[in-house]
Design a protein around this motif. Structure first.
Motif, short mmCIF file in Angstrom:
data_model
loop_
_atom_site.label_atom_id
_atom_site.label_comp_id
_atom_site.label_asym_id
_atom_site.label_seq_id
_atom_site.Cartn_x
_atom_site.Cartn_y
_atom_site.Cartn_z
N PHE A 1 -21.34 38.07 20.26
CA PHE A 1 -21.90 36.72 20.23
C PHE A 1 -21.34 35.84 21.35
N VAL B 1 -18.83 27.82 16.16
CA VAL B 1 -19.87 28.57 15.45
C VAL B 1 -20.26 27.80 14.20
N VAL C 1 -31.42 34.49 19.96
CA VAL C 1 -31.33 33.28 19.16
C VAL C 1 -32.73 33.02 18.61
N VAL D 1 -28.64 35.29 16.25
CA VAL D 1 -28.31 34.03 15.60
C VAL D 1 -29.61 33.49 15.02
N CYS E 1 -28.48 27.91 10.30
CA CYS E 1 -27.32 27.42 11.05
C CYS E 1 -27.79 26.69 12.30
N GLY F 1 -26.24 27.37 15.41
CA GLY F 1 -25.92 28.14 16.61
C GLY F 1 -24.45 28.19 16.94
N VAL G 1 -25.39 35.98 12.74
CA VAL G 1 -24.85 34.67 12.41
C VAL G 1 -25.98 33.86 11.80
#
Length: 533
Positions: A214, A392, A278, A302, A338, A340, A334
């Protein structure tokens, strides 16, 4: 007779007798390999003959010679032996990867005398050297202990250095004996302290490798990139471009050009390799994108999109499907739900968030379970002159959690101080173990929300947090782990600023310098109340 799914029948020792074998569901796990990727490990089933046969036929001739002491061509008899398991005296595990799942590793033991069993492994050529062999040995040893088997034996060709090293890497006390043309290997199945430490170190290295996927990608795809500024997809792309990421950034969009950058209709249509994706598309489309990422060989994603476990039963089912899609291909995740992540290191500089400003480079690693709070704190830290190394927003923590980040920050020379905003704990025992190790070198500051019943209910609907813990339990966990608990976000930033500007005090003795006697008395009272001298 009706048999529950986790049970499998077989004929007993008496004619006509029927006994039931319990399927060891606790050995159905997702395991993290040395490079940070994952495989699905589970017990062998009677119906695995076809996929095991395909696996053995895919092995190189050298691997078959090392395993079977000869270039075995017909594998049918071997497969039949491997699928005849009772999960006690004969036990097998398979490691699965890909979609559809294929076998990439197999471990097997068979009892030879009471308390002793022969153990053997096969690992696909492309997975050798990634820690899969030691993982299989560890789970087989666990199963053996549960079934009263105390010693494993194996015979290995002297030139099979890799397999000999696999056994040694487990940390079990291995004893080797020269036999006729082979090496005899023997070790206890009980987990010794040395083996426990070796497996913990392997887990640590795997977590660090996962986080590097990441924080240190060579190329990034933005799936759902938008031409319009002010949208999530638009700001994600613009921030990555403005942060001067050193590698290529690929917008994935139905439009040919997005913000003056050529775009692609899918991840698979991108001409070059993609390390990190992403994703900011509707929740219902995320799994399809993940499948495309798997086909492309993307190692990390992500997921910004909301609409998962934080929304209720349907969302939890969708999140489970998302995680399953990642596990099948070894992709690390991840999120979801969220905002990012970012890295201020000039060699890997990137802003894969939709934050309005990029923080200055500094020595603080920051994890937030709330994206909005995280971005607000970044803005406040910027005003205080507090620089970050990495940030994060973990969201629902379906895969990557704060524990993985703590493992990474332990090794990251750019990080000297860690900040945590937590709403839940996924694995408190692991958190305590890692935090105790990290706080010997780097301070950890934490704010834990959801202290009241009302706060916990709000937490559950925010990031899908499922683990409730009393405030007294959390306080004890932090105290035992050496974590500095802060009551408010403002307090955490103030303490962080103090620790970032100077080294942590070596002891409890404090000198008070002031030009007012009243202030000196108040300071002395405060120090005494905190146990300072």
């Amino acid at each position: 007779m009706v048999v529950l799914p986790r049970f499998r029948p077989r004929l007993g020792s008496l004619p006509g007798a029927l006994s039931v074998i319990r399927y060891p569901a606790h050995l159905d796990v997702d395991a993290v390999l040395r490079d940070g990727s994952t495989v699905h490990v589970r017990p062998v089933r009677a119906e695995d003959g076809a996929i095991l046969g395909d696996f053995l036929r895919r092995l190189s001739e050298e691997s078959r010679i090392m395993r079977f002491f000869g270039p075995v061509k017909e594998v049918g008899w071997v497969v039949n032996r491997f699928i005849q398991v009772d999960y006690r005296e004969r036990h097998g595990l398979v490691a699965l990867h890909g979609s559809p799942e294929r076998v990439v590793g197999h471990g097997f033991y068979a009892a030879i005398t009471p308390g002793r069993a022969e153990v053997a492994l096969e690992v696909a050529d492309e997975f050798q050297g990634r820690g899969l062999g030691t993982t299989l040995v560890g789970y087989l040893a666990q199963a053996a202990v549960e079934n009263g088997i105390t010693v494993f034996e194996a015979e290995v060709l002297p030139e099979n250095h890799r397999m000999i090293q696999v056994f040694r890497d487990t940390g079990y006390p291995v004893r080797t004996t020269a036999l006729s043309g082979v090496l005899g290997i023997e070790f206890p199945t009980a987990l010794t302290e040395a083996a426990r430490e070796r497996f913990a170190q392997r887990d640590h290295l795997a977590a660090v490798a996962a986080m590097r996927r990441f924080f240190e990608p060579r190329s990034i795809a933005v799936v759902g990139a938008s031409r319009r500024r002010g949208t999530i997809g638009g700001e994600l792309l613009r921030n990555l471009l403005d942060s001067e990421f050193p590698g290529p950034v690929y917008p994935v969009s139905p439009h040919e050009v997005v913000q003056s950058v050529p775009a692609y209709t899918s991840v698979t249509s991108i001409p070059g390799p993609v390390d990190l994706a992403v994703i900011a598309v509707p929740a219902t489309a995320v799994v399809q994108v993940v499948d495309e990422c798997a086909s492309k060989g993307v190692g990390a994603i992500v997921v910004i999109s909301a609409g998962f476990a934080e929304t209720g039963e349907e969302g939890r089912s969708r999140q489970a499907e998302l995680l399953d899609a990642c596990r099948r291909s070894g992709i690390r995740l991840v999120g979801p739900n969220c905002m990012g992540l970012l890295n201020t290191d000039p060699a890997h500089r990137m802003n894969a968030t939709f934050a309005p400003q990029f923080p200055p480079q500094g020595r603080v690693g920051f994890m937030s379970q709330s994206g909005a709070l995280g971005l607000a704190l970044i803005d406040r830290a910027r005003g205080l002159g507090l620089g970050l190394s990495t940030f994060v927003s973990v969201g629902n923590k379906a895969d990557i959690s704060g524990n993985d980040l703590l493992e990474y920050w332990q090794e990251d020379e750019s990080t000297k101080l860690v900040l945590l905003y937590l709403e839940s704990f996924g694995n408190p025992r692991r958190f305590s173990r890692i935090a105790r190790r990290l706080t010997r070198r780097k301070p950890i500051l934490a704010v834990k929300s959801g202290r009241s019943r009302a706060g916990f209910r709000a937490t559950s609907s925010h990031t899908g947090a499922l683990l409730a813990a009393s405030d007294a339990t959390v306080a004890a966990l932090f105290r035992q782990s050496g974590v500095i608990r802060c009551e408010t976000l403002g307090e955490m930033l103030n303490v962080a600023r103090f620790l970032a500007l100077q080294e942590a005090p070596a002891g409890r003795r404090v000198a008070i310098l002031t030009n007012a006697g009243g202030l000196a008395i108040l300071c002395a009272d405060a120090c005494d109340g905190l146990g300072l001298e």
